[in-house]
Design an enzyme around this catalytic site. Structure first.
Site, PDB file in Angstrom:
ATOM      1  N   ILE A  72       0.922  47.990  55.279  1.00 53.52           N
ATOM      2  CA  ILE A  72       0.603  48.618  54.228  1.00 53.52           C
ATOM      3  C   ILE A  72       2.258  49.320  53.235  1.00 53.52           C
ATOM      4  O   ILE A  72       2.383  49.161  51.788  1.00 53.52           O
ATOM      5  CB  ILE A  72      -0.125  49.864  53.715  1.00 53.52           C
ATOM      6  CG1 ILE A  72      -0.393  50.918  53.809  1.00 53.52           C
ATOM      7  CG2 ILE A  72      -1.972  49.108  53.434  1.00 53.52           C
ATOM      8  CD1 ILE A  72      -1.294  52.108  54.271  1.00 53.52           C
ATOM      9  N   THR A 161      49.348  45.647  38.659  1.00 51.55           N
ATOM     10  CA  THR A 161      49.136  46.814  39.676  1.00 51.55           C
ATOM     11  C   THR A 161      50.360  46.235  40.980  1.00 51.55           C
ATOM     12  O   THR A 161      49.766  45.572  41.477  1.00 51.55           O
ATOM     13  CB  THR A 161      48.474  47.884  40.264  1.00 51.55           C
ATOM     14  OG1 THR A 161      47.326  47.171  40.945  1.00 51.55           O
ATOM     15  CG2 THR A 161      47.855  47.601  38.154  1.00 51.55           C
ATOM     16  N   ARG A 201      38.203  35.907  51.949  1.00 48.98           N
ATOM     17  CA  ARG A 201      38.926  37.689  52.354  1.00 48.98           C
ATOM     18  C   ARG A 201      38.631  37.556  53.889  1.00 48.98           C
ATOM     19  O   ARG A 201      37.843  37.594  54.757  1.00 48.98           O
ATOM     20  CB  ARG A 201      37.806  38.323  52.348  1.00 48.98           C
ATOM     21  CG  ARG A 201      38.086  39.872  52.856  1.00 48.98           C
ATOM     22  CD  ARG A 201      39.462  40.280  52.172  1.00 48.98           C
ATOM     23  NE  ARG A 201      40.036  41.784  52.796  1.00 48.98           N
ATOM     24  CZ  ARG A 201      39.278  42.885  52.348  1.00 48.98           C
ATOM     25  NH1 ARG A 201      38.482  43.178  51.308  1.00 48.98           N
ATOM     26  NH2 ARG A 201      39.759  44.508  52.940  1.00 48.98           N
ATOM     27  N   ARG A 210      44.997  40.244  50.300  1.00 47.74           N
ATOM     28  CA  ARG A 210      43.252  39.657  50.675  1.00 47.74           C
ATOM     29  C   ARG A 210      43.916  39.041  49.231  1.00 47.74           C
ATOM     30  O   ARG A 210      43.602  39.026  47.570  1.00 47.74           O
ATOM     31  CB  ARG A 210      42.876  40.978  50.385  1.00 47.74           C
ATOM     32  CG  ARG A 210      42.982  42.236  48.963  1.00 47.74           C
ATOM     33  CD  ARG A 210      42.278  43.454  49.443  1.00 47.74           C
ATOM     34  NE  ARG A 210      43.467  43.719  50.080  1.00 47.74           N
ATOM     35  CZ  ARG A 210      43.851  45.903  50.205  1.00 47.74           C
ATOM     36  NH1 ARG A 210      42.616  46.151  49.300  1.00 47.74           N
ATOM     37  NH2 ARG A 210      45.218  45.724  50.947  1.00 47.74           N
ATOM     38  N   ASP A 213      39.150  42.313  46.511  1.00 44.42           N
ATOM     39  CA  ASP A 213      39.130  42.362  47.869  1.00 44.42           C
ATOM     40  C   ASP A 213      37.771  43.749  47.141  1.00 44.42           C
ATOM     41  O   ASP A 213      37.505  44.275  45.810  1.00 44.42           O
ATOM     42  CB  ASP A 213      39.548  44.328  47.763  1.00 44.42           C
ATOM     43  CG  ASP A 213      39.474  45.462  48.138  1.00 44.42           C
ATOM     44  OD1 ASP A 213      38.985  45.899  49.181  1.00 44.42           O
ATOM     45  OD2 ASP A 213      39.983  46.506  48.113  1.00 44.42           O
ATOM     46  N   ASP A 215      35.360  48.190  46.302  1.00 45.76           N
ATOM     47  CA  ASP A 215      34.934  48.814  46.750  1.00 45.76           C
ATOM     48  C   ASP A 215      34.012  49.199  45.935  1.00 45.76           C
ATOM     49  O   ASP A 215      33.581  49.259  44.957  1.00 45.76           O
ATOM     50  CB  ASP A 215      36.278  49.966  47.262  1.00 45.76           C
ATOM     51  CG  ASP A 215      37.221  49.498  47.851  1.00 45.76           C
ATOM     52  OD1 ASP A 215      36.751  47.998  48.653  1.00 45.76           O
ATOM     53  OD2 ASP A 215      38.321  49.006  47.256  1.00 45.76           O
ATOM     54  N   ARG A 239      44.100  57.040  42.782  1.00 50.03           N
ATOM     55  CA  ARG A 239      44.792  55.714  42.748  1.00 50.03           C
ATOM     56  C   ARG A 239      44.558  55.121  41.031  1.00 50.03           C
ATOM     57  O   ARG A 239      43.302  55.290  40.410  1.00 50.03           O
ATOM     58  CB  ARG A 239      43.365  54.143  42.882  1.00 50.03           C
ATOM     59  CG  ARG A 239      43.561  54.848  44.879  1.00 50.03           C
ATOM     60  CD  ARG A 239      42.818  53.707  45.832  1.00 50.03           C
ATOM     61  NE  ARG A 239      43.006  54.072  47.289  1.00 50.03           N
ATOM     62  CZ  ARG A 239      42.629  53.060  48.267  1.00 50.03           C
ATOM     63  NH1 ARG A 239      41.585  52.136  47.295  1.00 50.03           N
ATOM     64  NH2 ARG A 239      42.686  53.585  49.378  1.00 50.03           N
ATOM     65  N   PHE A 241      44.956  51.636  39.575  1.00 50.64           N
ATOM     66  CA  PHE A 241      45.067  50.704  39.898  1.00 50.64           C
ATOM     67  C   PHE A 241      43.479  50.926  39.500  1.00 50.64           C
ATOM     68  O   PHE A 241      42.727  50.142  39.118  1.00 50.64           O
ATOM     69  CB  PHE A 241      45.307  49.565  41.000  1.00 50.64           C
ATOM     70  CG  PHE A 241      45.059  50.438  41.919  1.00 50.64           C
ATOM     71  CD1 PHE A 241      43.888  49.632  42.528  1.00 50.64           C
ATOM     72  CD2 PHE A 241      46.213  50.967  43.180  1.00 50.64           C
ATOM     73  CE1 PHE A 241      43.191  50.069  44.250  1.00 50.64           C
ATOM     74  CE2 PHE A 241      45.585  51.376  44.204  1.00 50.64           C
ATOM     75  CZ  PHE A 241      44.137  50.527  44.773  1.00 50.64           C
TER      76      PHE A 241
END
Length: 283
Positions: A72, A161, A201, A210, A213, A215, A239, A241
């Site tokens: 269940i 960037t 990647r 890369r 990417d 995140d 950050r 960017f």
């Protein structure tokens, strides 16, 4: 959030570990709490603006009868997800599956499993500095849109960037995505890794070049500190960017630890960067 409640919906279905349970079947009882916004439907007296609880009952009855599971726990998990995917106005559901006729050789009233599942808001950053950068980023967005367990709400402009982290490489094209998902944070990370791998990647160099990417920056008010996943993103406040595109589409989202909004973090990061540039020019 408003609630629609369904109590003790009886369904005769075939779920259980033992063969006789699957063959003979038994009664199950379903309790459901649907978290949704009923205000507009209530004001306008329009069922089309709400979630029809009769349709929910019919859906759960059909789902329980069309599937056979041993546990269940599985019934509750799969039924909750199916309900969330089928009824778009339901944000979260608490679903309890009761089994009063379970084969237990002792006096008891009922056994049950209760789960709460729902759509969670997430903020993602994405970047690329290899190959067709725009194609990689737009491919990531389309991959998320193609996944029924993700709903892309907003996508930022793409910005160019300089690379971050001190590794000499080409400039990045960066952006941000606001979505909602049924995935847990770790499941979402696995999905992201699948998308990154589909775009070639390779994880050869920390902060290196890369193709794609992605995140996880924020996952509602979730705080995680694991070896492979930290939420909120540990360095997002530093950050530019990340914060510039995110501020465009989610300026009022808040960091669960600092309490600062994305726009506040962006302004602080921008001011810090401008100060450092002035000092380097005069130094």
């Amino acid at each position: 959030m408003d609630e629609i409640k369904i109590e003790n919906l009886r369904v005769y279905a075939h779920h259980g570990v033992y063969r006789e349970e699957n063959e003979k079947g038994q009664n199950f009882y379903i309790n459901a709490i649907l978290e949704t916004d009923t205000r507009k439907a209530g004001i306008l007296d329009d069922l089309g603006l709400s979630t029809n609880y009769g349709e929910v009952c019919t859906f759960l009855n059909r789902f329980m009868k069309e599937h056979t599971y041993k546990l269940i726990e599985t019934v509750a998990e799969t039924a909750a997800e199916a309900l969330l995917l089928h009824f778009p106005l339901v944000r979260r559901v608490t679903l309890e599956v009761r089994k009063p006729e379970a084969p237990i050789p002792l006096p008891f009233e009922s056994v049950s499993v209760k789960v709460t599942r729902g759509w969670r808001n997430v903020c993602l950053s994405c970047g690329s500095n290899m190959g067709d950068r725009r194609k990689h980023l737009e491919g990531a967005v389309e991959a998320l849109r193609a996944d029924e367990k993700c709903r892309v709400l907003r996508v930022s402009d793409w910005i160019v960037t300089a690379p971050y982290g001190g590794v000499e490489q080409d400039d990045f094209l960066n952006g941000a995505i606001v979505a909602e998902t049924l995935y847990t944070p770790k499941m979402l990370l696995e999905k992201i890794h699948e998308i990154e791998s589909a775009h070639g990647r390779e994880r050869k160099q920390h902060w290196g070049p890369r193709t794609l990417d992605i995140d996880i920056l924020l996952y509602e008010d979730c705080v995680m500190d694991g070896e492979d996943l930290m939420i909120p993103h540990v360095d997002m406040h530093n950050r530019y960017f990340v914060l510039r595109p995110l501020a465009q589409i989610a300026p009022y989202e808040k960091h669960p630890l600092s309490g600062k909004s994305v726009m506040q973090m962006y302004e602080e990061c921008r001011e810090k960067s401008e100060k450092e540039n002035r000092e380097s020019e005069t130094g």
